[in-house]
Write a protein that holds these residues in place. Structure first.
Motif, PDB file in Angstrom:
ATOM      1  N   SER A 182       0.843  -1.192   0.000  1.00  0.00           N
ATOM      2  CA  SER A 182       0.000   0.000   0.000  1.00  0.00           C
ATOM      3  C   SER A 182       0.879   1.243   0.000  1.00  0.00           C
ATOM      4  CB  SER A 182      -0.910   0.001   1.227  1.00  0.00           C
ATOM      5  OG  SER A 182      -0.131   0.024   2.420  1.00  0.00           O
TER       6      SER A 182
ATOM      7  N   ASN B 226       1.917  -0.037   5.064  1.00  0.00           N
ATOM      8  CA  ASN B 226       1.408  -0.800   6.204  1.00  0.00           C
ATOM      9  C   ASN B 226       0.661  -2.059   5.803  1.00  0.00           C
ATOM     10  OD1 ASN B 226       2.387   1.145   8.009  1.00  0.00           O
ATOM     11  ND2 ASN B 226       0.487   2.342   7.878  1.00  0.00           N
ATOM     12  N   ASP B 227       0.359  -2.213   4.519  1.00  0.00           N
ATOM     13  CA  ASP B 227      -0.416  -3.351   4.051  1.00  0.00           C
ATOM     14  C   ASP B 227       0.192  -3.926   2.785  1.00  0.00           C
ATOM     15  OD1 ASP B 227      -3.278  -2.910   5.627  1.00  0.00           O
ATOM     16  OD2 ASP B 227      -2.316  -1.020   5.069  1.00  0.00           O
TER      17      ASP B 227
ATOM     18  N   SER C   7      -6.571  -7.092   1.210  1.00  0.00           N
ATOM     19  CA  SER C   7      -5.509  -6.329   1.855  1.00  0.00           C
ATOM     20  C   SER C   7      -5.163  -6.987   3.180  1.00  0.00           C
ATOM     21  CB  SER C   7      -5.968  -4.884   2.095  1.00  0.00           C
ATOM     22  OG  SER C   7      -5.019  -4.171   2.846  1.00  0.00           O
TER      23      SER C   7
ATOM     24  N   ARG D 131      -2.831  -6.585   6.731  1.00  0.00           N
ATOM     25  CA  ARG D 131      -2.057  -5.683   7.564  1.00  0.00           C
ATOM     26  C   ARG D 131      -0.738  -6.338   7.967  1.00  0.00           C
ATOM     27  NH1 ARG D 131      -3.289  -0.444   8.130  1.00  0.00           N
ATOM     28  NH2 ARG D 131      -2.461  -0.481  10.257  1.00  0.00           N
ATOM     29  N   LEU D 132       0.360  -5.586   7.812  1.00  0.00           N
ATOM     30  CA  LEU D 132       1.662  -6.140   8.175  1.00  0.00           C
ATOM     31  C   LEU D 132       1.805  -6.314   9.677  1.00  0.00           C
ATOM     32  CD1 LEU D 132       4.091  -4.246   5.776  1.00  0.00           C
ATOM     33  CD2 LEU D 132       2.900  -6.407   5.436  1.00  0.00           C
TER      34      LEU D 132
ATOM     35  N   GLY E 121      -0.678  -6.950  11.789  1.00  0.00           N
ATOM     36  CA  GLY E 121      -1.708  -7.794  12.359  1.00  0.00           C
ATOM     37  C   GLY E 121      -1.529  -9.251  11.974  1.00  0.00           C
TER      38      GLY E 121
ATOM     39  N   GLU F  74      -6.110 -12.268   8.837  1.00  0.00           N
ATOM     40  CA  GLU F  74      -7.144 -11.246   8.824  1.00  0.00           C
ATOM     41  C   GLU F  74      -6.976 -10.373   7.575  1.00  0.00           C
ATOM     42  OE1 GLU F  74      -6.995  -9.051  12.407  1.00  0.00           O
ATOM     43  OE2 GLU F  74      -7.386 -10.783  13.704  1.00  0.00           O
ATOM     44  N   SER F  75      -8.007 -10.344   6.770  1.00  0.00           N
ATOM     45  CA  SER F  75      -7.925  -9.568   5.540  1.00  0.00           C
ATOM     46  C   SER F  75      -9.188  -8.754   5.367  1.00  0.00           C
ATOM     47  CB  SER F  75      -7.738 -10.485   4.331  1.00  0.00           C
ATOM     48  OG  SER F  75      -8.911 -11.272   4.132  1.00  0.00           O
ATOM     49  N   SER F  76      -9.124  -7.784   4.471  1.00  0.00           N
ATOM     50  CA  SER F  76     -10.271  -6.941   4.160  1.00  0.00           C
ATOM     51  C   SER F  76     -10.226  -6.615   2.673  1.00  0.00           C
ATOM     52  CB  SER F  76     -10.230  -5.652   4.991  1.00  0.00           C
ATOM     53  OG  SER F  76      -9.038  -4.924   4.717  1.00  0.00           O
TER      54      SER F  76
END
Length: 382
Positions: free
Chosen positions: A194, A198-199, A210, A212-213, A215, A219-221
């Motif tokens: 990103s 961060n992603d 996406s 999260r680095l 997290g 877990e994705s969104s």
């Protein structure tokens, strides 16, 4: 043509002929005819040999491949091959991809070691010094290694059969791992960072995700620009593609490649189901259709790659020469709106998917294979 029984070989051209001696005149005339026939036969023979040589070597003689200059020049002064370096110890597979550091001075690539194919690594090469400067192990990775680099150059994402692995550079310490199972057992040709770093983003147009680095990797969104809509079911690869269409990473642009081997929703001179075209362009604001340049009508589009900022597109075309050798053409397009061709780079040998951008899209790296040797070529783009 055989000579006369008398072995006449003396040159009589220009000597006076006694018109009173008919026998001598007839003898000289016969000798001149023999010489003319011999010369004609030699001309025909030489022409036949030359024609055969042209058929054999013409593809190589007429192939205009620019040579690489040294030292590295400022890309703003013009396009072309500006550096090359040998990659002797790493087998970069045809379907792997490479990447340049943000400033374009380091080439990142990965693959099995030629000395031990069970070991897979990711390595960095200093382009100006033409040498490897660091490497890190990719344990349990498959042979196909694809790589992306963050905008700051401090992280790299490598992905293959084991999933996605994000590493700090140049130490190689792991940040996160996204296993293949978390991606639905489907790996894609593109992983990108990103804008804020961060992603990481990956997936095709219908399943763009996406991660999260900081997290949990599972877990994705939905990625920005790819939110699902009831009236639109987009299809196709994002960022990079080996099919007949490729979508920019922001979801705004689709480029169609009628000359691709498979999956082309538009084929020039042929009819195709409209639902395939609708799915390929669904949700975008601009569409472009590209064909190979004049003189390369026999090539096939193998791979397409958007630059990190989605402003340029590289297309790898390939075809086999008459004797089984490969020839490659890389086309560079400005896709910000005008769809202008910026440069074309002909290359002897096979490149496949092995290309990679610098962050500012002013340089492009390509790995070329000829006779089992791998060379990295660095191109400057105006």
């Amino acid at each position: 043509m055989p000579l006369s029984a008398g072995g006449e070989t003396a040159d009589t051209e220009g000597l006076p002929v006694d018109r009173q001696d008919a026998r001598t005149g007839r003898g000289n005339a016969s000798m001149l005819r023999r010489r003319l026939l011999i010369c004609l036969a030699l001309v025909v023979l030489i022409g036949a040999i030359g024609g055969a040589a042209w058929v054999q070597f013409a593809p190589n003689l007429s192939f205009d491949e620019p040579s690489c200059s040294s030292p590295v020049r400022d890309p703003k002064r013009g396009g072309g091959c500006i550096a090359s370096l040998l990659i002797p110890g790493i087998a970069v597979t045809i379907t792997g991809t490479v990447r340049l550091s943000p400033n374009g001075d380091t080439l990142l690539l990965g693959g099995p070691l030629r000395s031990d194919t069970t070991k897979v690594i990711l390595a960095g090469f200093n382009i100006a010094e033409r040498r490897e400067t660091w490497r890190t192990s990719l344990d349990d990775f498959g042979p196909d290694v694809r790589v992306a680099v963050s905008a700051t150059g401090d992280k790299a994402a490598a992905w293959g059969a084991a999933g996605i692995r994000v590493l700090n550079l140049p130490s190689g310490t792991p940040v996160i791992t996204v296993p293949a199972e978390a991606l639905g057992n489907r790996l894609f040709f593109d992983v990108a960072f990103s804008e804020n770093g961060n992603d990481i983003l990956t997936g095709d147009a219908s399943r763009r995700r996406s991660f999260r680095l900081a997290g949990a990797a599972s877990e994705s969104s939905p990625a920005p620009g790819f939110d699902p809509a009831d009236s639109c079911r987009p299809q196709g690869h994002v960022g990079q593609s080996n099919l007949g269409s490729v979508r920019s990473r922001d979801g705004k642009t689709v480029v169609l490649l009628p000359t691709a081997i498979s999956g082309a929703p538009v084929q020039v001179g042929r009819s195709a189901p409209s639902r395939e075209l609708s799915a390929a362009i669904c949700g975008t604001s601009s569409v472009g259709v590209l064909v190979g340049p004049a003189g390369w009508e026999d090539v096939t589009a193998l791979f397409a790659s958007f630059s990190p900022n989605n402003d340029r597109l590289a297309i790898v075309y390939a075809a086999k020469k008459p004797h089984g050798e490969w020839r490659t053409l890389i086309d560079i397009w400005d896709v910000r709106g005008s769809m202008e061709r910026l440069a074309s780079f002909p290359i002897r040998g096979n490149v496949g998917y092995r290309i990679g951008w610098s962050h500012d899209a002013r340089r492009l790296a390509a790995i070329c294979s000829t006779n089992s040797a791998n060379d990295a070529l660095i191109y400057a783009i105006p």
